[in-house]
Design a protein around this motif. Structure first.
Motif, mmCIF file in Angstrom:
data_model
loop_
_atom_site.group_PDB
_atom_site.id
_atom_site.type_symbol
_atom_site.label_atom_id
_atom_site.label_comp_id
_atom_site.label_asym_id
_atom_site.label_seq_id
_atom_site.Cartn_x
_atom_site.Cartn_y
_atom_site.Cartn_z
ATOM 1 N N UNK A 55 80.104 25.900 19.704
ATOM 2 C CA UNK A 55 78.933 25.323 19.500
ATOM 3 C C UNK A 55 78.241 25.932 20.712
ATOM 4 N N UNK A 56 76.515 25.943 20.590
ATOM 5 C CA UNK A 56 75.687 26.438 21.321
ATOM 6 C C UNK A 56 75.478 25.875 22.809
ATOM 7 N N UNK A 57 76.471 24.930 23.230
ATOM 8 C CA UNK A 57 76.295 24.252 24.418
ATOM 9 C C UNK A 57 76.765 25.176 25.761
ATOM 10 N N UNK A 68 69.670 33.133 35.899
ATOM 11 C CA UNK A 68 71.077 33.461 35.188
ATOM 12 C C UNK A 68 71.035 32.868 33.769
ATOM 13 N N UNK A 69 71.508 33.735 32.846
ATOM 14 C CA UNK A 69 71.440 33.349 31.383
ATOM 15 C C UNK A 69 72.829 33.659 30.800
ATOM 16 N N UNK A 70 73.586 32.725 30.080
ATOM 17 C CA UNK A 70 74.949 33.035 29.461
ATOM 18 C C UNK A 70 74.427 33.089 27.916
ATOM 19 N N UNK A 71 74.960 34.100 27.385
ATOM 20 C CA UNK A 71 74.969 33.909 25.750
ATOM 21 C C UNK A 71 76.449 34.513 25.189
ATOM 22 N N UNK A 72 76.699 34.307 23.909
ATOM 23 C CA UNK A 72 77.883 34.824 23.197
ATOM 24 C C UNK A 72 77.378 35.449 22.096
ATOM 25 N N UNK A 73 78.332 36.589 21.822
ATOM 26 C CA UNK A 73 77.874 37.296 20.509
ATOM 27 C C UNK A 73 78.357 36.609 19.511
ATOM 28 N N UNK A 74 77.864 37.421 18.177
ATOM 29 C CA UNK A 74 78.056 36.421 16.764
ATOM 30 C C UNK A 74 79.560 36.485 16.627
ATOM 31 N N UNK A 75 80.379 37.466 16.985
ATOM 32 C CA UNK A 75 81.596 37.283 16.774
ATOM 33 C C UNK A 75 82.274 36.436 17.716
ATOM 34 N N UNK A 101 90.449 24.210 26.714
ATOM 35 C CA UNK A 101 89.947 22.915 26.518
ATOM 36 C C UNK A 101 88.388 22.932 26.571
ATOM 37 N N UNK A 102 87.558 22.262 25.920
ATOM 38 C CA UNK A 102 86.337 22.156 25.638
ATOM 39 C C UNK A 102 85.538 22.059 27.197
ATOM 40 N N UNK A 103 84.373 22.543 27.220
ATOM 41 C CA UNK A 103 83.615 22.584 28.230
ATOM 42 C C UNK A 103 83.403 20.982 28.836
ATOM 43 N N UNK A 104 83.029 20.352 27.762
ATOM 44 C CA UNK A 104 82.746 18.992 28.258
ATOM 45 C C UNK A 104 83.941 18.156 28.663
ATOM 46 N N UNK A 105 85.138 18.600 28.713
ATOM 47 C CA UNK A 105 86.260 17.884 29.089
ATOM 48 C C UNK A 105 86.598 18.214 30.428
#
Length: 127
Positions: A55-57, A68-75, A101-105
């Motif tokens: 997800x885009x969190x 600083x900015x993090x992004x994820x490519x479409x793949x 594990x998920x970032x929120x955990x």
């Protein structure tokens, strides 16, 4: 097994920009949370930010957010770190890491959360 490879490091002058990449290969579906850390000298690695793969969190260290900015490519196999308005204190080895594990955990700003690490890419900011 998941493998990570960073690229895009180099030398830049104060105020300049760099874009780092972290390409994942192998069992990439296992990744839930990707992060960037940096390390200078003999100090502990400093957390920069984390991004959820599903997800885009995105989460940032409050001191770095905005530059600083993090992004994820479409793949969803490559994570980018755009670094702007660079300062000499940004000079460090930059590492990409993956957690299963998920970032929120748990504590996403702690090295122990991340099972897989790249070898790093050096960033040098000079005045």
């Amino acid at each position: 097994q998941v493998h990570l490879m960073e690229s895009g490091g180099g030398s830049v002058q104060v105020g300049g920009s760099l874009r780092l990449s972290c390409a994942a290969s192998g069992a990439t579906d296992r990744r839930k949370c990707m992060a960037w850390f940096r390390q200078t000298g003999g100090k502990a690695r400093e957390w920069i930010g984390s991004i959820s793969v599903s997800n885009p969190q995105i989460y940032y260290d409050s001191n770095l957010e905005g530059r600083f900015t993090m992004t994820l490519d479409n793949a969803k196999t490559t994570v980018f770190l755009q670094m702007d308005s660079l300062k000499p204190e940004d000079t460090a080895m930059y590492y990409c890491a993956a957690a299963f594990s998920e970032c929120f955990l748990g504590s996403r700003d702690v090295e122990a959360k991340y099972a897989i690490w790249g070898r790093g890419t050096q960033v040098t900011v000079s005045s």
